[in-house]
Design a protein around this motif. Structure first.
Motif, mmCIF file in Angstrom:
data_model
loop_
_atom_site.group_PDB
_atom_site.id
_atom_site.type_symbol
_atom_site.label_atom_id
_atom_site.label_comp_id
_atom_site.label_asym_id
_atom_site.label_seq_id
_atom_site.Cartn_x
_atom_site.Cartn_y
_atom_site.Cartn_z
ATOM 1 N N TRP A 239 70.206 58.649 115.040
ATOM 2 C CA TRP A 239 70.385 58.364 116.466
ATOM 3 C C TRP A 239 71.118 59.564 117.066
ATOM 4 O O TRP A 239 72.255 59.856 116.700
ATOM 5 C CB TRP A 239 71.217 57.096 116.599
ATOM 6 C CG TRP A 239 71.397 56.541 117.981
ATOM 7 C CD1 TRP A 239 70.781 56.924 119.124
ATOM 8 C CD2 TRP A 239 72.301 55.477 118.338
ATOM 9 N NE1 TRP A 239 71.229 56.166 120.186
ATOM 10 C CE2 TRP A 239 72.152 55.274 119.733
ATOM 11 C CE3 TRP A 239 73.201 54.689 117.621
ATOM 12 C CZ2 TRP A 239 72.884 54.311 120.425
ATOM 13 C CZ3 TRP A 239 73.926 53.733 118.297
ATOM 14 C CH2 TRP A 239 73.762 53.537 119.683
ATOM 15 N N PRO A 240 70.515 60.300 117.987
ATOM 16 C CA PRO A 240 71.098 61.583 118.418
ATOM 17 C C PRO A 240 72.425 61.426 119.163
ATOM 18 O O PRO A 240 72.551 60.609 120.072
ATOM 19 C CB PRO A 240 70.022 62.163 119.353
ATOM 20 C CG PRO A 240 68.764 61.462 118.978
ATOM 21 C CD PRO A 240 69.174 60.085 118.564
ATOM 22 N N ARG A 241 73.363 62.224 118.745
ATOM 23 C CA ARG A 241 74.644 62.294 119.452
ATOM 24 C C ARG A 241 74.412 62.871 120.844
ATOM 25 O O ARG A 241 73.535 63.721 121.049
ATOM 26 C CB ARG A 241 75.616 63.174 118.671
ATOM 27 C CG ARG A 241 77.029 63.203 119.224
ATOM 28 C CD ARG A 241 77.882 64.226 118.491
ATOM 29 N NE ARG A 241 79.279 64.122 118.897
ATOM 30 C CZ ARG A 241 80.234 63.558 118.176
ATOM 31 N NH1 ARG A 241 79.951 63.068 116.973
ATOM 32 N NH2 ARG A 241 81.473 63.494 118.611
ATOM 33 N N GLN A 242 75.241 62.414 121.812
ATOM 34 C CA GLN A 242 75.135 62.879 123.191
ATOM 35 C C GLN A 242 76.511 63.326 123.683
ATOM 36 O O GLN A 242 77.534 63.058 123.047
ATOM 37 C CB GLN A 242 74.595 61.758 124.084
ATOM 38 C CG GLN A 242 73.217 61.240 123.694
ATOM 39 C CD GLN A 242 72.133 62.289 123.830
ATOM 40 O OE1 GLN A 242 72.229 63.212 124.648
ATOM 41 N NE2 GLN A 242 71.083 62.177 123.008
ATOM 42 N N PRO A 243 76.568 63.995 124.829
ATOM 43 C CA PRO A 243 77.875 64.361 125.384
ATOM 44 C C PRO A 243 78.743 63.132 125.619
ATOM 45 O O PRO A 243 78.232 62.042 125.907
ATOM 46 C CB PRO A 243 77.519 65.050 126.710
ATOM 47 C CG PRO A 243 76.118 65.538 126.519
ATOM 48 C CD PRO A 243 75.446 64.533 125.640
ATOM 49 N N ASP A 244 80.030 63.315 125.504
ATOM 50 C CA ASP A 244 80.969 62.228 125.757
ATOM 51 C C ASP A 244 80.780 61.747 127.190
ATOM 52 O O ASP A 244 80.966 62.529 128.142
ATOM 53 C CB ASP A 244 82.403 62.740 125.563
ATOM 54 C CG ASP A 244 83.459 61.652 125.728
ATOM 55 O OD1 ASP A 244 83.196 60.653 126.435
ATOM 56 O OD2 ASP A 244 84.560 61.813 125.181
ATOM 57 N N PRO A 245 80.410 60.475 127.383
ATOM 58 C CA PRO A 245 80.145 60.019 128.760
ATOM 59 C C PRO A 245 81.351 60.103 129.670
ATOM 60 O O PRO A 245 81.200 60.267 130.889
ATOM 61 C CB PRO A 245 79.692 58.565 128.566
ATOM 62 C CG PRO A 245 80.180 58.166 127.223
ATOM 63 C CD PRO A 245 80.180 59.407 126.405
ATOM 64 N N PHE A 246 82.559 60.026 129.104
ATOM 65 C CA PHE A 246 83.746 60.013 129.948
ATOM 66 C C PHE A 246 84.277 61.417 130.218
ATOM 67 O O PHE A 246 85.215 61.580 130.992
ATOM 68 C CB PHE A 246 84.799 59.101 129.335
ATOM 69 C CG PHE A 246 84.258 57.708 129.151
ATOM 70 C CD1 PHE A 246 83.934 56.931 130.241
ATOM 71 C CD2 PHE A 246 84.003 57.207 127.877
ATOM 72 C CE1 PHE A 246 83.387 55.667 130.088
ATOM 73 C CE2 PHE A 246 83.470 55.939 127.707
ATOM 74 C CZ PHE A 246 83.160 55.168 128.815
ATOM 75 N N VAL A 247 83.649 62.410 129.610
ATOM 76 C CA VAL A 247 83.855 63.798 130.009
ATOM 77 C C VAL A 247 82.826 64.168 131.063
ATOM 78 O O VAL A 247 83.141 64.786 132.090
ATOM 79 C CB VAL A 247 83.757 64.743 128.796
ATOM 80 C CG1 VAL A 247 83.796 66.202 129.246
ATOM 81 C CG2 VAL A 247 84.898 64.466 127.821
ATOM 82 N N GLU A 248 81.588 63.740 130.826
ATOM 83 C CA GLU A 248 80.509 64.005 131.786
ATOM 84 C C GLU A 248 80.703 63.209 133.083
ATOM 85 O O GLU A 248 80.424 63.713 134.173
ATOM 86 C CB GLU A 248 79.161 63.626 131.165
ATOM 87 C CG GLU A 248 78.723 64.516 130.012
ATOM 88 C CD GLU A 248 78.145 65.831 130.504
ATOM 89 O OE1 GLU A 248 77.131 65.817 131.215
ATOM 90 O OE2 GLU A 248 78.740 66.874 130.161
#
Length: 462
Positions: A239-248
């Protein structure tokens, strides 16, 4: 922990025990194992061979706290869509059929700072259950016809909630306590937003928050930890890691109250309900205060406490309860109770006098402290007897704080002193801005003569 909709249902489940006493961190570490996969997904295993069942749960840091006004209620609608068609089970109804094949009892919940999904299955269905949740997490289809159906289901829940006289009252209190941030505390959401939600809006939530590095997989029950970790890597590892939503997409801080607010709401109710609320500590910013808050509430709620004797036993109040709801984004502190119209003003005056005393260290005796800690340990132990209940508890704490908070809860509770409770009261309650609300009938208001000026302290108007 307070009645009405602001109950801290899961927040009270903060310790675990398999005996008559709560377990320490060292004991917990012997039965709870965790690993973090390369993609950031945390995997927690709770081994309990009492019955041949396994609970598989996924918690996501999502919920009301991520909602802008145009998304109010869509975290909850997404929860409903989770149990619908996905790439693995693409036909309407096929998802439910597969759950039945697995012998699963399943559900999901949406709260302010977490959404969770879980299945409890016979242990021989463990692999199937883990794959089942994986498909729903990663490849939802959001079919328009299913979305239309679930919108109506959620609106039905809204209608039932709205039929209660407390619904508008609680919403008014929340709006006043969190100015400009109601959508971030409003789990059920906005009727118009739910009615007009689109598949694209669901996909925005999915791509932003439903990522492995913003989720935890918890497996509890009659399982072998090493086998579960191997399965988790095989099923979820790609399952691909994504950018931290709470940084984005950072969550703005909750602004502090500028002063007191008064709310008087007339509805056809038989009792006079009073609610005082303050902005409480954030578990991320003042972790120590959250432990003190729980002990503080338990002492004041004890039937034999001075607080209860002077307020309830005196006859001024029928009931009074104290609660702090632990959250990262500023949980509420609430004192609520019921009285009669003829006693309302005297009851409010007595409550204010009692609140002023909470800054005195002698208010909290050593015996009261010891009793509160023992009572909390026992109730926490009872609440976590089932593996599934423990999974929900750990998922909640992972979401609003971290697993370390849960693991150290019992030890940190045991350290609380009267000085800690006084610090909490002085920091968050005594002479701090608050919202005071009263829900009563028109006749009761006339009889009591209560006005907004009676509820706002001089010089503290917001």
């Amino acid at each position: 922990m307070l009645a009405l909709a602001l109950t801290a249902t899961v927040a009270a489940l903060t310790a675990i025990s398999s005996s008559a006493h709560a377990q320490s961190r060292a004991e917990l570490e012997s039965v709870i194992q965790s690993r973090v996969l390369g993609n950031g997904l945390e995997v927690i295993v709770l081994e309990n061979h009492g019955v041949p069942l396994a609970t598989v749960e996924v918690d996501v840091r999502n919920g009301a706290f991520t909602q802008s006004p145009e998304y109010a209620g869509l975290a909850h609608l997404y929860e409903h869509m989770f149990f619908r068609a996905n790439a693995e089970y693409p036909r309407p109804g096929q998802f439910m059929d597969r759950a039945s094949d697995l012998g699963a009892v399943f559900n999901g919940t949406t709260q302010e700072e977490r959404v969770n999904y879980y299945l409890t299955v016979p242990v021989d269905s463990l692999v199937g259950a883990m794959k089942f949740l994986n498909a729903a997490l990663r490849e939802p289809l959001f079919l328009p016809q299913e979305l239309a159906t679930e919108r109506e289901v959620v609106i039905g829940e809204y209608d039932r909630a709205e039929s209660s006289p407390f619904f508008d009252f609680e919403n008014a209190m929340t709006r006043a306590l969190y100015p400009g941030n109601f959508s971030r505390k409003n789990t059920i959401g906005d009727r118009k937003v739910v009615q007009t939600a689109t598949p694209e809006m669901m996909r925005t939530i999915q791509h932003r928050y439903y990522v492995p590095n913003n989720s935890v997989l918890i497996v509890a029950g009659d399982v072998d930890p090493d086998s579960v970790f191997t399965l988790a890597e095989r099923i979820y590892g790609d399952w691909p890691r994504q950018p931290d939503p709470f940084v984005e997409y950072p969550i703005p801080p909750i602004p502090p109250l500028a002063g007191d607010t008064a709310i008087i709401m007339e509805r056809p109710v038989s009792a006079v309900t009073v609610m005082l609320q303050w902005q409480g500590p954030s578990v991320g910013k003042d972790r120590a205060a959250t432990y003190a808050a729980d002990v503080f509430s338990d002492i004041l709620n004890e039937p034999g406490s001075a607080f209860q004797r002077r307020l309830v036993d005196s006859g001024l109040w029928q009931t009074v309860g104290v609660n702090y709801y632990t959250l990262n984004h500023v949980g509420p502190i609430t004192i609520s109770g019921q009285t009669t119209p003829d006693k309302l003003k005297a009851a409010l005056a007595a409550l204010d006098m009692e609140i002023a005393k909470l800054g005195d260290p002698s208010y909290f005796s050593a015996e009261a402290l010891a009793n509160a800690k023992a009572s909390r340990a026992v109730s926490s132990a009872q609440s976590a007897e089932r593996a599934s209940g423990l999974a929900h508890t750990i998922g909640f704490w992972w979401s609003v704080a971290d697993v370390d908070y849960f693991m150290g809860y019992v030890d940190n509770m045991a350290k609380q002193t009267s000085a800690d409770l006084v610090r909490y009261a002085r920091s968050y309650i005594i002479d701090k801005p608050r919202v005071t609300g009263i829900l009563l009938s028109p006749d009761a208001r006339r009889q009591s003569g209560i006005t907004a000026a009676d509820l706002v302290r001089p010089g503290r108007v917001q």
